[in-house]
Design an enzyme around this catalytic site. Structure first.
Site, PDB file in Angstrom:
ATOM      1  N   GLY A  36      -4.318   9.768  42.182  1.00 20.47           N
ATOM      2  CA  GLY A  36      -4.605   8.334  42.339  1.00 20.47           C
ATOM      3  C   GLY A  36      -6.080   8.055  42.588  1.00 20.47           C
ATOM      4  O   GLY A  36      -6.560   6.953  42.308  1.00 20.47           O
ATOM      5  N   GLU A  72      -7.600   8.053  39.263  1.00 21.77           N
ATOM      6  CA  GLU A  72      -7.074   6.859  38.575  1.00 21.77           C
ATOM      7  C   GLU A  72      -7.749   5.580  39.059  1.00 21.77           C
ATOM      8  O   GLU A  72      -8.080   4.707  38.261  1.00 21.77           O
ATOM      9  CB  GLU A  72      -5.554   6.785  38.777  1.00 21.77           C
ATOM     10  CG  GLU A  72      -4.825   7.872  37.987  1.00 21.77           C
ATOM     11  CD  GLU A  72      -3.365   8.021  38.379  1.00 21.77           C
ATOM     12  OE1 GLU A  72      -3.071   8.114  39.583  1.00 21.77           O
ATOM     13  OE2 GLU A  72      -2.509   8.035  37.479  1.00 21.77           O
ATOM     14  N   GLU A  99      -0.875  15.988  39.149  1.00 21.66           N
ATOM     15  CA  GLU A  99       0.512  15.560  39.389  1.00 21.66           C
ATOM     16  C   GLU A  99       1.576  16.522  38.861  1.00 21.66           C
ATOM     17  O   GLU A  99       2.601  16.717  39.508  1.00 21.66           O
ATOM     18  CB  GLU A  99       0.748  14.163  38.789  1.00 21.66           C
ATOM     19  CG  GLU A  99       0.113  13.027  39.578  1.00 21.66           C
ATOM     20  CD  GLU A  99      -1.334  12.766  39.209  1.00 21.66           C
ATOM     21  OE1 GLU A  99      -1.936  13.594  38.482  1.00 21.66           O
ATOM     22  OE2 GLU A  99      -1.874  11.740  39.642  1.00 21.66           O
TER      23      GLU A  99
HETATM   24  N1  DAK Z   1      -1.822  12.801  50.543  1.00 19.11           N
HETATM   25  C1  DAK Z   1      -1.665  12.897  51.870  1.00 19.11           C
HETATM   26  N2  DAK Z   1      -2.463  13.630  52.664  1.00 19.11           N
HETATM   27  C2  DAK Z   1      -3.480  14.282  52.079  1.00 19.11           C
HETATM   28  C3  DAK Z   1      -3.712  14.218  50.681  1.00 19.11           C
HETATM   29  C4  DAK Z   1      -2.826  13.425  49.893  1.00 19.11           C
HETATM   30  N3  DAK Z   1      -3.000  13.275  48.584  1.00 19.11           N
HETATM   31  N4  DAK Z   1      -4.782  14.988  50.408  1.00 19.11           N
HETATM   32  C5  DAK Z   1      -5.204  15.501  51.570  1.00 19.11           C
HETATM   33  N5  DAK Z   1      -4.416  15.075  52.583  1.00 19.11           N
HETATM   34  C6  DAK Z   1      -4.532  15.405  53.997  1.00 19.11           C
HETATM   35  C7  DAK Z   1      -4.051  16.833  54.270  1.00 19.11           C
HETATM   36  O1  DAK Z   1      -2.649  16.863  54.405  1.00 19.11           O
HETATM   37  C8  DAK Z   1      -4.759  17.125  55.582  1.00 19.11           C
HETATM   38  O2  DAK Z   1      -4.055  16.497  56.629  1.00 19.11           O
HETATM   39  P1  DAK Z   1      -3.832  17.218  58.068  1.00 19.11           P
HETATM   40  O3  DAK Z   1      -3.120  18.466  57.748  1.00 19.11           O
HETATM   41  O4  DAK Z   1      -5.228  17.444  58.583  1.00 19.11           O
HETATM   42  O5  DAK Z   1      -3.046  16.228  58.854  1.00 19.11           O
HETATM   43  C9  DAK Z   1      -6.099  16.427  55.426  1.00 19.11           C
HETATM   44  O6  DAK Z   1      -5.892  15.429  54.393  1.00 19.11           O
HETATM   45  C10 DAK Z   1      -7.196  17.341  54.973  1.00 19.11           C
HETATM   46  O7  DAK Z   1      -6.762  18.014  53.809  1.00 19.11           O
HETATM   47  P2  DAK Z   1      -6.841  19.621  53.641  1.00 19.11           P
HETATM   48  O8  DAK Z   1      -6.715  20.287  54.955  1.00 19.11           O
HETATM   49  O9  DAK Z   1      -5.870  19.991  52.568  1.00 19.11           O
HETATM   50  O10 DAK Z   1      -8.342  19.765  53.130  1.00 19.11           O
HETATM   51  P3  DAK Z   1      -8.922  20.907  52.162  1.00 19.11           P
HETATM   52  O11 DAK Z   1     -10.402  20.729  52.183  1.00 19.11           O
HETATM   53  O12 DAK Z   1      -8.374  22.251  52.519  1.00 19.11           O
HETATM   54  O13 DAK Z   1      -8.383  20.555  50.705  1.00 19.11           O
HETATM   55  C11 DAK Z   1      -7.871  19.078  48.851  1.00 19.11           C
HETATM   56  C12 DAK Z   1      -8.767  19.358  50.091  1.00 19.11           C
HETATM   57  C13 DAK Z   1      -8.224  17.680  48.303  1.00 19.11           C
HETATM   58  C14 DAK Z   1      -8.138  20.129  47.774  1.00 19.11           C
HETATM   59  C15 DAK Z   1      -6.380  19.173  49.302  1.00 19.11           C
HETATM   60  O14 DAK Z   1      -6.195  18.310  50.447  1.00 19.11           O
HETATM   61  C16 DAK Z   1      -5.452  18.695  48.241  1.00 19.11           C
HETATM   62  O15 DAK Z   1      -5.143  19.426  47.309  1.00 19.11           O
HETATM   63  N6  DAK Z   1      -4.918  17.475  48.406  1.00 19.11           N
HETATM   64  C17 DAK Z   1      -3.924  16.939  47.504  1.00 19.11           C
HETATM   65  C18 DAK Z   1      -4.582  16.523  46.214  1.00 19.11           C
HETATM   66  C19 DAK Z   1      -3.565  16.012  45.243  1.00 19.11           C
HETATM   67  O16 DAK Z   1      -2.668  16.754  44.779  1.00 19.11           O
HETATM   68  N7  DAK Z   1      -3.700  14.745  44.918  1.00 19.11           N
HETATM   69  C20 DAK Z   1      -2.825  14.119  43.964  1.00 19.11           C
HETATM   70  C21 DAK Z   1      -1.734  13.450  44.699  1.00 19.11           C
HETATM   71  S1  DAK Z   1      -0.507  12.931  43.579  1.00 19.11           S
HETATM   72  C22 DAK Z   1       3.402   7.299  40.992  1.00 19.11           C
HETATM   73  C23 DAK Z   1       2.409   6.710  41.712  1.00 19.11           C
HETATM   74  C24 DAK Z   1       1.281   7.411  42.014  1.00 19.11           C
HETATM   75  C25 DAK Z   1       1.148   8.710  41.667  1.00 19.11           C
HETATM   76  C26 DAK Z   1       2.162   9.288  40.947  1.00 19.11           C
HETATM   77  C27 DAK Z   1       3.280   8.602  40.605  1.00 19.11           C
HETATM   78  N8  DAK Z   1       4.596   6.574  40.689  1.00 19.11           N
HETATM   79  C28 DAK Z   1       5.311   6.032  41.765  1.00 19.11           C
HETATM   80  C29 DAK Z   1       5.049   6.442  39.355  1.00 19.11           C
HETATM   81  C30 DAK Z   1      -0.015   9.428  42.067  1.00 19.11           C
HETATM   82  C31 DAK Z   1       0.104  10.710  42.429  1.00 19.11           C
HETATM   83  C32 DAK Z   1      -0.961  11.404  43.114  1.00 19.11           C
HETATM   84  O17 DAK Z   1      -2.031  10.919  43.369  1.00 19.11           O
END
Ligand code: DAK
Length: 261
Positions: A108, A111, A131
């Protein structure tokens, strides 16, 4: 507001997503506050908006995975609609919106940056649509806007492979217009915004509308969209002033700011 801050600097509005503990991830509340913030922007007093994230690590690390993890099909659709409504509002916002991407722009986050008119980023920025690694598709327009911005081949490679790219590659493929150091990023975003704000605001808005609407139309219709918007400028005081200033041979005269009329 808990997660969004808004500052007005002259003609430029600065919207900051401020949830750094979760790397500025988009939950429902952030999306609602973003919508309210954009709706409240005074379009008489503001000529460009900068959208950025709080902290030095992340612009927006995606939609909130914790909130999404328990959604039902119906709730997922409602969450997707909430995000899409906000992103579309930014995309069609009457004045230009610049994304100053100060770190992670994943899911997001990538996006929302693509809903903005112009993207610039810091050297530590990382872009991607991860995703499919989570078992979902991009849900806030990623499949559509990424393919339009960087071409279907590159978009498919990034999306199918959940492949993140760094700032230099984002620049190379045209996803961002420029890369700056973290320290320079906001200053450069403000310079860019000021460069837009000094021009005739009604003409700038008409250009945004012409480009956006024209890209969705056939060329013969797109040209008509431009013709109409071009014509409408001749009813503005700014057109009269801008052209009269050019034709005035008095070189000592200082150009006044456009009146937005
Ligand atoms: N959501 C919630 N919390 C998140 C987050 C996220 N996307 N990204 C990071 N955090 C939180 C972590 O859980 C952590 O929280 P605590 O454990 O401290 O409470 C804190 O932020 C710091 O993150 P990290 O400890 O993981 O930090 P690092 O430096 O080690 O890693 C990182 C950073 C950005 C590489 C990692 O946090 C990461 O991979 N985050 C997730 C990235 C990701 O996969 N983003 C895409 C999300 S999916 C839809 C609508 C929308 C969408 C899809 C469908 N429909 C309803 C149709 C959209 C989907 C997405 O965006």
């Amino acid at each position: 507001m808990e997660f969004i801050t808004y500052e007005q600097e002259g003609f430029v509005g600065i919207v900051t997503i401020n949830r750094p503990k979760a790397l500025n991830a988009l939950n429902s509340q952030v999306l609602e506050e973003l919508q309210e913030t954009f709706q409240a922007i005074d379009l008489e007093a503001t000529r460009a908006v900068i959208l950025t994230g709080a902290g030095e690590k992340s612009f927006v690390a995606g939609a909130d995975i914790g909130e999404m993890s328990t959604l039902t099909k119906k709730e997922g659709e409602a969450f997707g609609k909430k995000g899409n409504d906000v992103f579309r509002m930014i995309e069609t916002f009457p004045i230009p919106v610049i994304a100053a991407i100060n770190g992670f722009a994943l899911g997001g986050g990538c996006e929302i940056s693509m809903s903005c008119d112009i993207r610039i980023c810091s050297e530590n920025a990382v872009f991607g649509q991860p995703e499919v690694g989570l078992g979902i598709t991009p849900g806030f327009g990623g499949t559509q806007r990424l393919a339009r911005l960087v071409g279907p081949g590159m978009a498919k490679q990034m999306i199918y492979g959940a492949r993140n790219i760094k700032a230099d590659e984002a620049y190379r493929i045209g996803l961002v217009n420029a890369v700056y150091s973290q320290e320079e990023l906001m200053m450069e975003a403000k310079k860019l915004a000021a460069g837009i704000a000094k021009n005739a605001p009604i003409a700038v808005r008409a250009c945004k509308k012409a480009i956006n609407d024209g890209l969705e139309a056939k060329m013969e219709d797109a040209i008509v969209i431009e013709e109409k918007l071009f014509g409408s400028c001749f009813e503005t005081e700014d057109q009269k002033y801008g052209m009269a200033f050019f034709l005035d041979k008095n070189k000592d005269k200082v150009k006044e700011p456009f009146q937005n009329k």
